[in-house]
Design an enzyme around this catalytic site. Structure first.
Site, short mmCIF file in Angstrom:
data_model
loop_
_atom_site.label_atom_id
_atom_site.label_comp_id
_atom_site.label_asym_id
_atom_site.label_seq_id
_atom_site.Cartn_x
_atom_site.Cartn_y
_atom_site.Cartn_z
N HIS A 63 0.67 -1.02 0.03
CA HIS A 63 -0.15 -0.24 0.03
C HIS A 63 0.89 1.10 0.10
CE1 HIS A 63 0.22 -0.49 4.54
NE2 HIS A 63 0.40 0.90 4.34
N SER B 203 4.55 2.69 7.89
CA SER B 203 4.52 1.97 7.11
C SER B 203 5.42 0.86 5.98
CB SER B 203 3.08 1.67 6.35
OG SER B 203 1.77 2.26 6.96
N ASP C 158 0.25 -7.56 1.38
CA ASP C 158 0.51 -5.90 1.62
C ASP C 158 2.11 -5.74 1.70
OD1 ASP C 158 -0.26 -3.80 1.66
OD2 ASP C 158 0.40 -3.93 4.13
#
Length: 482
Positions: A119, A222, A149
């Site tokens: 992402h 992230s 992911d």
């Protein structure tokens, strides 16, 4: 005299207790963990990732609003006209502009392979990797996997610092963990905490057994690494639970074992293959366990067996409860997709099931998990009405050929719930529009057959009932009145 000595000893013991360092009371360690060496050693291999995407935007104001009048030359007037101005010439469409986002990553090879989250780089037209020595390098996506992911990047550089890869299978709840990343763009920020839980399943993720921590993670973290006390990467920080947009004590990381398997497949095959059975499943609650004759709720109950799937070829049936797959116990519904996805494709596996209260074993040869688009299911329109009858507080009707085609139901079973009144069906939370496919492991072929079958069903006990709601099957329990 003896009493005075005893009192003095008591005082010294009490003072000694309060003088004892807290860490000694917590286990006898001479000091709490010092993360400075871990940070110095691993920071150079952690990178900041910035991306640029093309985004389209409409500039119209909401209905009923107008641009306010500002003095001539006012910067506010220019600002409003720029972002909320009148529509352009006919056919001009929405304006495109560059949007930037930030994330983190870490280097796993000296020749420039980098791991981050899918992402973070999704739809990116340009990816820039900034190293700790302030070098900025353009990166390309070697491969990505939305389901886990994970994305694998490559920069054109050599002799880069790398992280040490650990073993997430060895993690224990309560051990220390450290994250390095770029929250809100603040490069190489360090936060520490403990492992809060392992093998955590999230509602939107079926193929990742997340590591839960209380390490402070915020937007920008992230894709960054989660380290253990040996300085090894054990996870990739991926998600947070938040109601404010920031850290609230619940952070989730992808286990490094899962990530490295994905990376290896992306390198060698350019895609990720996962095992697949071809069944739709549901968790077993207390009522279902009782209706299936189980001592306690566990496993995953089969709602539907897809045609021409590995499960159909192996003999799976609706109502089977899978309690073990390839030697791995299935405690909850979410355990089964993880176990099957991690199992090699085209390899046989032994499956332990409970069928009508009896333990059985099946052998299934796993297939490859299809793309998400092929697994998606649309919701149909509500069926129309026909001949009806009332049973168990339900007004039932047979399905027409058009309704069966619309709902994807074969012509051998199914009866439509037209209306719900007071009775067992309402207590079981049956809804109008549901199609009853099976009750107490017996297929329902028509309205009359269902009514006839009711006289033979046991009373006063929970019975499993399979219904189809929209295009999704669902097991529920119903208790027939004595």
């Amino acid at each position: 005299m003896k009493a005075r000595i005893v009192n003095l000893l008591s005082i010294f013991l009490i003072l000694g207790f309060f003088a004892t360092p807290s860490y000694a009371l917590l286990g006898g360690n001479d000091k709490l963990p010092d993360f400075t060496e871990l940070v110095e050693k691993n920071s150079p291999a952690v990178v900041n990732i910035s991306t640029t995407q093309k985004v389209s935007r409409e500039h119209a104001l909401p209905p009923g609003f107008e641009i306010p009048e500002f003095p001539e030359g006012s910067p506010f007037g220019d600002l409003f006209r720029r972002f909320f101005g009148e529509e352009g010439p006919p056919g001009s469409g929405p304006e495109e502009f560059d949007s930037q986002s930030l994330g983190s990553g870490f280097i796993i090879s000296r020749d420039g392979y980098i791991i981050t989250n899918y992402h973070v780089v999704k739809d990116a037209e340009e990816i820039t990797v900034r190293l700790s020595d302030r070098r900025e390098l353009k990166a390309q996506v070697i491969g990505s996997d939305k389901r886990s992911d994970i994305a694998l990047l490559k920069v054109d550089a050599g002799d880069l610092p790398v992280v040490a890869i650990g073993n997430s299978e060895k993690l224990k709840v309560g051990e220390w963990a450290m994250a390095i990343g770029s929250p809100f763009g603040f490069d190489h920020s360090v936060s520490v905490g403990v492992i809060s839980a392992i093998n955590r399943n999230l509602p939107s993720e079926n193929y990742v057994p997340f590591i839960q921590t209380d390490v402070a993670i915020n937007p920008g973290n992230s894709g960054g690494p989660l380290f253990n006390l040996d300085g090894e990467v054990v996870g990739i920080n991926s998600q947070i639970f938040t109601r404010s947009g920031g850290f609230m004590g619940l952070s989730f990381a992808i286990p490094i074992d899962v990530a490295m398997d994905v990376v290896e497949q992306l390198k060698t095959k350019g895609k990720v293959s996962r095992g697949w059975l071809g069944i739709l499943i549901q968790d077993v609650n207390r009522e279902l366990a009782e209706s299936f004759g189980m001592k306690k709720p566990m496993g995953a109950v089969v709602l539907r067996v897809l045609p021409d799937s590995p499960a159909e070829k192996a003999g799976f049936k609706e109502g089977d409860v899978v309690v073990e797959f390839a030697g791995r116990t299935i405690h909850r519904q979410s355990d089964l997709p993880l176990a099957v996805a991690a199992y090699p494709v085209d390899k046989e596996a032994k499956v332990k099931i409970i069928r009508e209260g009896k333990t059985r074993y099946l052998t299934v040869k796993t297939g490859e998990l299809p793309p998400e688009e092929e697994l998606a299911q649309a919701s149909p329109d509500q069926p129309s009405s026909q001949g009806e009858s009332a049973t168990l507080g339900m007004v039932l009707q047979d399905l027409t050929r058009e309704q069966r085609k619309q709902l994807g139901i074969d012509d051998k079973r199914g009866v439509l719930v037209k209306e719900i009144r007071e009775g067992p069906a309402a207590e079981a939370e049956v809804r109008p529009g549901d199609v009853i496919l099976m009750i107490n492991h017996q297929n329902i072929t028509s309205r009359k057959q269902f009514e006839k079958l009711l006289s033979d069903l046991p009373r006063g006990k929970l019975l499993p009932m399979l219904v189809q709601r929209g295009k999704a099957p669902l097991f529920m329990t119903i208790r027939l009145e004595e």
